[in-house]
Design a protein around this motif. Sequence first.
Motif, short mmCIF file in Angstrom:
data_model
loop_
_atom_site.label_atom_id
_atom_site.label_comp_id
_atom_site.label_asym_id
_atom_site.label_seq_id
_atom_site.Cartn_x
_atom_site.Cartn_y
_atom_site.Cartn_z
N ILE A 168 0.80 -1.34 -0.30
CA ILE A 168 0.07 -0.19 0.30
C ILE A 168 0.98 1.47 0.02
CG2 ILE A 168 -1.35 1.33 1.19
CD1 ILE A 168 -2.51 -1.13 2.36
N LEU A 169 1.58 1.48 0.60
CA LEU A 169 2.54 2.43 0.48
C LEU A 169 3.35 2.25 -0.56
CD1 LEU A 169 4.22 2.74 4.73
CD2 LEU A 169 2.65 4.32 3.69
N GLY A 170 3.94 1.22 -1.10
CA GLY A 170 4.94 1.56 -2.28
C GLY A 170 6.24 1.07 -2.12
N THR A 171 6.73 0.85 -0.92
CA THR A 171 7.69 0.17 -0.23
C THR A 171 8.22 -1.31 -0.89
OG1 THR A 171 7.31 -0.75 1.26
CG2 THR A 171 8.13 1.31 1.66
N LYS A 172 7.28 -2.03 -1.11
CA LYS A 172 7.12 -2.90 -2.17
C LYS A 172 6.20 -2.93 -3.67
CE LYS A 172 9.46 -6.04 1.58
NZ LYS A 172 8.71 -7.74 2.23
N LYS A 173 6.52 -4.14 -4.43
CA LYS A 173 5.45 -3.73 -5.16
C LYS A 173 5.11 -5.43 -5.85
CE LYS A 173 5.82 -3.92 -10.37
NZ LYS A 173 4.54 -2.15 -10.52
N GLN A 174 3.67 -5.36 -5.52
CA GLN A 174 2.86 -6.47 -5.70
C GLN A 174 3.28 -7.05 -6.94
OE1 GLN A 174 2.04 -2.99 -5.66
NE2 GLN A 174 -0.34 -2.83 -7.29
N ASP A 175 2.54 -8.09 -7.11
CA ASP A 175 2.67 -8.97 -8.60
C ASP A 175 1.54 -8.45 -9.09
OD1 ASP A 175 5.03 -10.23 -7.44
OD2 ASP A 175 3.96 -11.97 -6.46
N SER A 176 0.81 -8.52 -8.47
CA SER A 176 -0.76 -7.91 -9.24
C SER A 176 -1.72 -7.36 -8.28
CB SER A 176 -1.56 -9.51 -10.15
OG SER A 176 -1.62 -10.24 -8.87
N GLY A 177 -2.84 -6.25 -9.25
CA GLY A 177 -4.37 -5.77 -8.00
C GLY A 177 -4.02 -4.56 -8.52
N THR A 178 -4.60 -3.66 -7.68
CA THR A 178 -4.14 -2.36 -7.75
C THR A 178 -4.81 -1.31 -6.32
OG1 THR A 178 -6.73 -2.14 -8.38
CG2 THR A 178 -4.70 -2.12 -10.47
N ILE A 179 -3.69 -0.37 -6.54
CA ILE A 179 -3.37 0.02 -4.76
C ILE A 179 -3.71 1.43 -5.59
CG2 ILE A 179 -2.75 0.73 -2.88
CD1 ILE A 179 -0.65 -2.08 -3.23
N SER A 180 -4.30 2.37 -4.38
CA SER A 180 -4.91 3.70 -4.62
C SER A 180 -5.21 4.48 -3.30
CB SER A 180 -5.78 4.01 -5.78
OG SER A 180 -6.10 6.05 -5.68
N VAL A 181 -3.81 5.50 -3.08
CA VAL A 181 -3.56 6.02 -2.07
C VAL A 181 -3.76 7.05 -2.20
CG1 VAL A 181 -2.81 6.44 0.44
CG2 VAL A 181 -2.46 4.21 -0.44
N LEU A 182 -4.55 8.18 -1.49
CA LEU A 182 -5.51 9.76 -1.90
C LEU A 182 -5.79 9.54 -3.72
CD1 LEU A 182 -2.81 11.12 0.35
CD2 LEU A 182 -5.93 10.97 0.87
N GLY A 183 -6.08 9.06 -4.42
CA GLY A 183 -5.79 8.90 -5.39
C GLY A 183 -4.96 8.25 -6.56
N MET A 184 -3.70 8.39 -5.63
CA MET A 184 -2.26 8.15 -6.30
C MET A 184 -2.24 6.75 -6.09
SD MET A 184 -0.52 11.77 -4.78
CE MET A 184 -1.30 11.61 -3.32
N ASN A 185 -1.13 6.00 -7.05
CA ASN A 185 -0.98 4.92 -7.58
C ASN A 185 1.03 4.94 -6.30
OD1 ASN A 185 1.30 3.05 -8.41
ND2 ASN A 185 0.33 2.79 -10.49
N PRO A 186 1.23 3.93 -5.73
CA PRO A 186 2.26 4.45 -4.35
C PRO A 186 3.25 4.08 -4.70
CG PRO A 186 0.43 2.74 -4.00
CD PRO A 186 -0.55 2.94 -4.94
N GLN A 187 3.01 3.37 -6.49
CA GLN A 187 4.08 3.15 -7.00
C GLN A 187 4.94 3.63 -8.21
OE1 GLN A 187 6.74 0.15 -7.25
NE2 GLN A 187 5.74 -0.49 -5.43
N THR A 188 4.37 4.87 -8.54
CA THR A 188 4.31 5.60 -10.02
C THR A 188 4.51 7.11 -8.70
OG1 THR A 188 1.94 6.30 -10.57
CG2 THR A 188 3.86 4.72 -11.69
N GLU A 189 3.71 7.74 -8.02
CA GLU A 189 3.83 9.05 -7.16
C GLU A 189 4.19 8.39 -6.34
OE1 GLU A 189 -0.31 11.14 -9.59
OE2 GLU A 189 -0.31 8.89 -8.58
N ARG A 190 5.57 7.63 -5.36
CA ARG A 190 5.70 7.74 -4.90
C ARG A 190 6.00 9.54 -3.77
NH1 ARG A 190 9.73 2.92 -3.37
NH2 ARG A 190 8.31 2.01 -4.17
#
Length: 243
Positions: A50-72
Amino acid sequence: MKTTIEVKKLCKSYSDIKAVENINLSVCLGEVFGLLGANGAGKSTTIECILGTKKQDSGTISVLGMNPQTERKKLFERVGVQFQEVNYQDKIKVIELCEVTASLYKTSLEYADLLKQFGLSDKLNSMVNALSGGQKQRLFIVLALIPNPEVIFLDELTTGLDARARREVWKSLSELKAKGITILLTSHFMDEVEALCDKIMILKKGKSVFYGTVQEAIAASPYEKFEDAYLWYTDEEVENESL
């Protein structure tokens, strides 16, 4: 109500071990959400994804409308994090650690006010490693609050605190919730979960075995007390390792 955290079909494995499998959860603005489970159930992996410190294998995550991987970086400015096991250098004072933390953010709250709120004003010039376990825990919560976050992640937030200090922390969190701050926490204290959480998810071996309110968890179990219901859901004694 506005959704703050949205997780859909989250999966993460380490080699051939499935740490979390098909996790779905939604946390609304100003809610306190409890992520529960025995050690090794997948709580840490879920939060790290959820925090983006690990990348999921599959599935989607949004925090405050942002992607934690690309908008960390952008997300980092609006999120506070406190983890149970945090290592800081030995020779650093409380005031120095607060100043360093505040310097990481464009805007921050007055740490002196936060230290006062958590009963640490007299420890400003103390070495962090000289604090008691409970004092360190309160300091870590203060550090999570310094960026004036919209979402806070708290891991075992009252471990090491006595009963009075735990109640004081609960009160502070209730005040944060009243301000519209979203809180995602983990805890092994079921009275804490009952007192604070609007919704919970119970994990077992990486899978969700319950999602809803505490009262719904009790109602769907054979028990009348939440702690008994929780143990029934988790079968805790079989969980030994941390993921």
